[in-house]
Design a protein around this motif. Sequence first.
Motif, PDB file in Angstrom:
ATOM      1  N   PHE A 154       0.837  -1.195   0.000  1.00 51.65           N
ATOM      2  CA  PHE A 154       0.000   0.000   0.000  1.00 51.65           C
ATOM      3  C   PHE A 154       0.873   1.247   0.000  1.00 51.65           C
ATOM      4  CE2 PHE A 154      -1.997  -3.485   2.174  1.00 51.65           C
ATOM      5  CZ  PHE A 154      -3.251  -3.536   1.602  1.00 51.65           C
ATOM      6  N   LEU A 155       0.474   2.215  -0.797  1.00 49.85           N
ATOM      7  CA  LEU A 155       1.118   3.515  -0.806  1.00 49.85           C
ATOM      8  C   LEU A 155       0.120   4.508  -0.216  1.00 49.85           C
ATOM      9  CD1 LEU A 155       3.473   5.363  -1.669  1.00 49.85           C
ATOM     10  CD2 LEU A 155       2.367   5.536  -3.924  1.00 49.85           C
ATOM     11  N   VAL A 156       0.483   5.136   0.912  1.00 47.75           N
ATOM     12  CA  VAL A 156      -0.378   6.104   1.589  1.00 47.75           C
ATOM     13  C   VAL A 156       0.153   7.497   1.279  1.00 47.75           C
ATOM     14  CG1 VAL A 156      -1.288   6.860   3.812  1.00 47.75           C
ATOM     15  CG2 VAL A 156      -0.816   4.422   3.428  1.00 47.75           C
ATOM     16  N   ASP A 174      -1.968   4.525 -16.888  1.00 42.01           N
ATOM     17  CA  ASP A 174      -1.307   5.305 -15.843  1.00 42.01           C
ATOM     18  C   ASP A 174      -0.402   4.472 -14.932  1.00 42.01           C
ATOM     19  OD1 ASP A 174      -2.287   7.841 -16.493  1.00 42.01           O
ATOM     20  OD2 ASP A 174      -4.165   7.488 -15.424  1.00 42.01           O
ATOM     21  N   PHE A 175      -0.432   3.157 -15.053  1.00 38.55           N
ATOM     22  CA  PHE A 175       0.318   2.289 -14.131  1.00 38.55           C
ATOM     23  C   PHE A 175       1.811   2.628 -14.126  1.00 38.55           C
ATOM     24  CE2 PHE A 175      -2.670  -1.678 -14.015  1.00 38.55           C
ATOM     25  CZ  PHE A 175      -3.703  -0.886 -13.566  1.00 38.55           C
ATOM     26  N   ASP A 176       2.426   2.656 -15.304  1.00 38.66           N
ATOM     27  CA  ASP A 176       3.873   2.908 -15.368  1.00 38.66           C
ATOM     28  C   ASP A 176       4.230   4.314 -14.882  1.00 38.66           C
ATOM     29  OD1 ASP A 176       4.420   0.357 -16.256  1.00 38.66           O
ATOM     30  OD2 ASP A 176       4.410   0.923 -18.381  1.00 38.66           O
ATOM     31  N   ARG A 177       3.406   5.286 -15.224  1.00 44.42           N
ATOM     32  CA  ARG A 177       3.641   6.662 -14.785  1.00 44.42           C
ATOM     33  C   ARG A 177       3.550   6.754 -13.257  1.00 44.42           C
ATOM     34  NH1 ARG A 177       1.768   8.610 -18.780  1.00 44.42           N
ATOM     35  NH2 ARG A 177      -0.435   8.249 -18.473  1.00 44.42           N
ATOM     36  N   LEU A 178       2.566   6.078 -12.675  1.00 43.82           N
ATOM     37  CA  LEU A 178       2.412   6.053 -11.220  1.00 43.82           C
ATOM     38  C   LEU A 178       3.615   5.389 -10.556  1.00 43.82           C
ATOM     39  CD1 LEU A 178       0.561   6.376  -8.677  1.00 43.82           C
ATOM     40  CD2 LEU A 178      -0.313   4.091  -9.221  1.00 43.82           C
ATOM     41  N   ARG A 179       4.035   4.254 -11.103  1.00 42.37           N
ATOM     42  CA  ARG A 179       5.194   3.557 -10.540  1.00 42.37           C
ATOM     43  C   ARG A 179       6.440   4.445 -10.586  1.00 42.37           C
ATOM     44  NH1 ARG A 179       3.399  -0.872 -14.020  1.00 42.37           N
ATOM     45  NH2 ARG A 179       2.235  -2.378 -12.771  1.00 42.37           N
ATOM     46  N   ALA A 180       6.657   5.084 -11.723  1.00 46.50           N
ATOM     47  CA  ALA A 180       7.850   5.923 -11.877  1.00 46.50           C
ATOM     48  C   ALA A 180       7.818   7.121 -10.923  1.00 46.50           C
ATOM     49  CB  ALA A 180       7.973   6.400 -13.325  1.00 46.50           C
ATOM     50  N   GLU A 181       6.676   7.758 -10.802  1.00 48.31           N
ATOM     51  CA  GLU A 181       6.562   8.963  -9.967  1.00 48.31           C
ATOM     52  C   GLU A 181       6.807   8.671  -8.486  1.00 48.31           C
ATOM     53  OE1 GLU A 181       6.101  12.877  -8.872  1.00 48.31           O
ATOM     54  OE2 GLU A 181       6.226  12.096 -10.916  1.00 48.31           O
ATOM     55  N   PHE A 182       6.342   7.486  -8.027  1.00 47.50           N
ATOM     56  CA  PHE A 182       6.419   7.184  -6.595  1.00 47.50           C
ATOM     57  C   PHE A 182       7.405   6.065  -6.260  1.00 47.50           C
ATOM     58  CE2 PHE A 182       2.389   9.388  -7.084  1.00 47.50           C
ATOM     59  CZ  PHE A 182       2.476  10.324  -6.058  1.00 47.50           C
ATOM     60  N   GLY A 183       8.209   5.620  -7.229  1.00 47.13           N
ATOM     61  CA  GLY A 183       9.233   4.622  -6.956  1.00 47.13           C
ATOM     62  C   GLY A 183       8.695   3.241  -6.640  1.00 47.13           C
ATOM     63  N   PRO A 191       7.884  -0.640  -7.318  1.00 50.44           N
ATOM     64  CA  PRO A 191       8.475  -1.701  -8.154  1.00 50.44           C
ATOM     65  C   PRO A 191       7.533  -2.125  -9.291  1.00 50.44           C
ATOM     66  CG  PRO A 191       8.684  -2.235  -5.817  1.00 50.44           C
ATOM     67  CD  PRO A 191       7.790  -1.028  -5.910  1.00 50.44           C
ATOM     68  N   ASP A 192       8.114  -2.539 -10.400  1.00 44.88           N
ATOM     69  CA  ASP A 192       7.338  -2.973 -11.568  1.00 44.88           C
ATOM     70  C   ASP A 192       6.461  -4.185 -11.275  1.00 44.88           C
ATOM     71  OD1 ASP A 192       8.442  -0.959 -13.071  1.00 44.88           O
ATOM     72  OD2 ASP A 192       9.932  -2.235 -14.045  1.00 44.88           O
ATOM     73  N   THR A 193       6.803  -4.974 -10.271  1.00 44.94           N
ATOM     74  CA  THR A 193       6.037  -6.178  -9.918  1.00 44.94           C
ATOM     75  C   THR A 193       4.723  -5.848  -9.216  1.00 44.94           C
ATOM     76  OG1 THR A 193       7.267  -6.303  -7.843  1.00 44.94           O
ATOM     77  CG2 THR A 193       8.075  -7.645  -9.700  1.00 44.94           C
ATOM     78  N   HIS A 194       4.530  -4.598  -8.830  1.00 41.17           N
ATOM     79  CA  HIS A 194       3.352  -4.180  -8.073  1.00 41.17           C
ATOM     80  C   HIS A 194       2.327  -3.545  -9.006  1.00 41.17           C
ATOM     81  CE1 HIS A 194       6.170  -4.941  -4.941  1.00 41.17           C
ATOM     82  NE2 HIS A 194       5.378  -4.479  -3.981  1.00 41.17           N
ATOM     83  N   GLU A 195       1.118  -4.098  -9.020  1.00 45.52           N
ATOM     84  CA  GLU A 195       0.053  -3.613  -9.896  1.00 45.52           C
ATOM     85  C   GLU A 195      -1.014  -2.896  -9.062  1.00 45.52           C
ATOM     86  OE1 GLU A 195      -2.982  -5.248 -13.340  1.00 45.52           O
ATOM     87  OE2 GLU A 195      -1.773  -6.674 -12.221  1.00 45.52           O
ATOM     88  N   PRO A 196      -1.264  -1.618  -9.334  1.00 46.96           N
ATOM     89  CA  PRO A 196      -2.307  -0.917  -8.581  1.00 46.96           C
ATOM     90  C   PRO A 196      -3.678  -1.449  -8.978  1.00 46.96           C
ATOM     91  CG  PRO A 196      -1.476   0.471 -10.349  1.00 46.96           C
ATOM     92  CD  PRO A 196      -0.638  -0.777 -10.356  1.00 46.96           C
ATOM     93  N   ILE A 197      -4.504  -1.694  -7.988  1.00 44.65           N
ATOM     94  CA  ILE A 197      -5.858  -2.174  -8.303  1.00 44.65           C
ATOM     95  C   ILE A 197      -6.895  -1.078  -8.090  1.00 44.65           C
ATOM     96  CG2 ILE A 197      -5.247  -4.569  -7.784  1.00 44.65           C
ATOM     97  CD1 ILE A 197      -7.271  -4.140  -5.334  1.00 44.65           C
ATOM     98  N   GLY A 198      -6.463   0.158  -8.057  1.00 45.57           N
ATOM     99  CA  GLY A 198      -7.348   1.285  -7.831  1.00 45.57           C
ATOM    100  C   GLY A 198      -6.750   2.179  -6.769  1.00 45.57           C
TER     101      GLY A 198
END
Length: 195
Positions: free
Chosen positions: A47-49, A142-151, A153-160
């Motif tokens: 989780f990213l808070v 937006d997944f890759d952009r979100l990962r890049a902006e907040f560091g 890992p590529d293995t983590h998929e946001p589900i919302g």
Amino acid sequence: MEFQEVVRRRRMVRKFTGEPVAEDSIRRIMRNALRGPSAGFSQGQAFLVLQGDDVRRFADTLQSWTLDDDAKAAPVIVIPFSVKDVYLDRYAQPDKGWTDRSEDHWPVPFWYIDTGMAVLLILQTVVDEGLGAVYFGIGAEDFDRLRAEFGVPDTHEPIGAIAIGHDADAKISAGASPSTRRRKPESETVHFGQW
């Protein structure tokens, strides 16, 4: 609050006051998120808070933000991530009986299901804390952009994502589906013994 009251009061809140969310509440919400079921006790969620300026940074990162400006004003955003590799690794261990990491073993993707259960625990705890929340989707673009902006890992998929704050809606938000549709009766959706 009694559990039945938490269940009854849980709804999507799309408008928040400017009042900050207490750090103790955020900590309880996130501790409860970690108590959800997890296939093989894989614990493949993260989780990213986000609070403060990070909420605006999140909104600026997304191209497919589906909520209006009232929801963007939430003081807290929680992004739950599903980590499929954790499940594939766990079930390739000797005590689980599979010898490879094939996704073919999985009739349904429990990495999403378990993360969804964690989301529900967040939503219920929000109600118990006297707060409001709305769960919303993040577009795959937006997944890759979100990962890049907040560091992340590529293995983590946001589900919302979940916007959390003090509820400024007096009732069901204008335009929300529950204001235009009725809840299906139990007799149409719950079947005992046979369909």
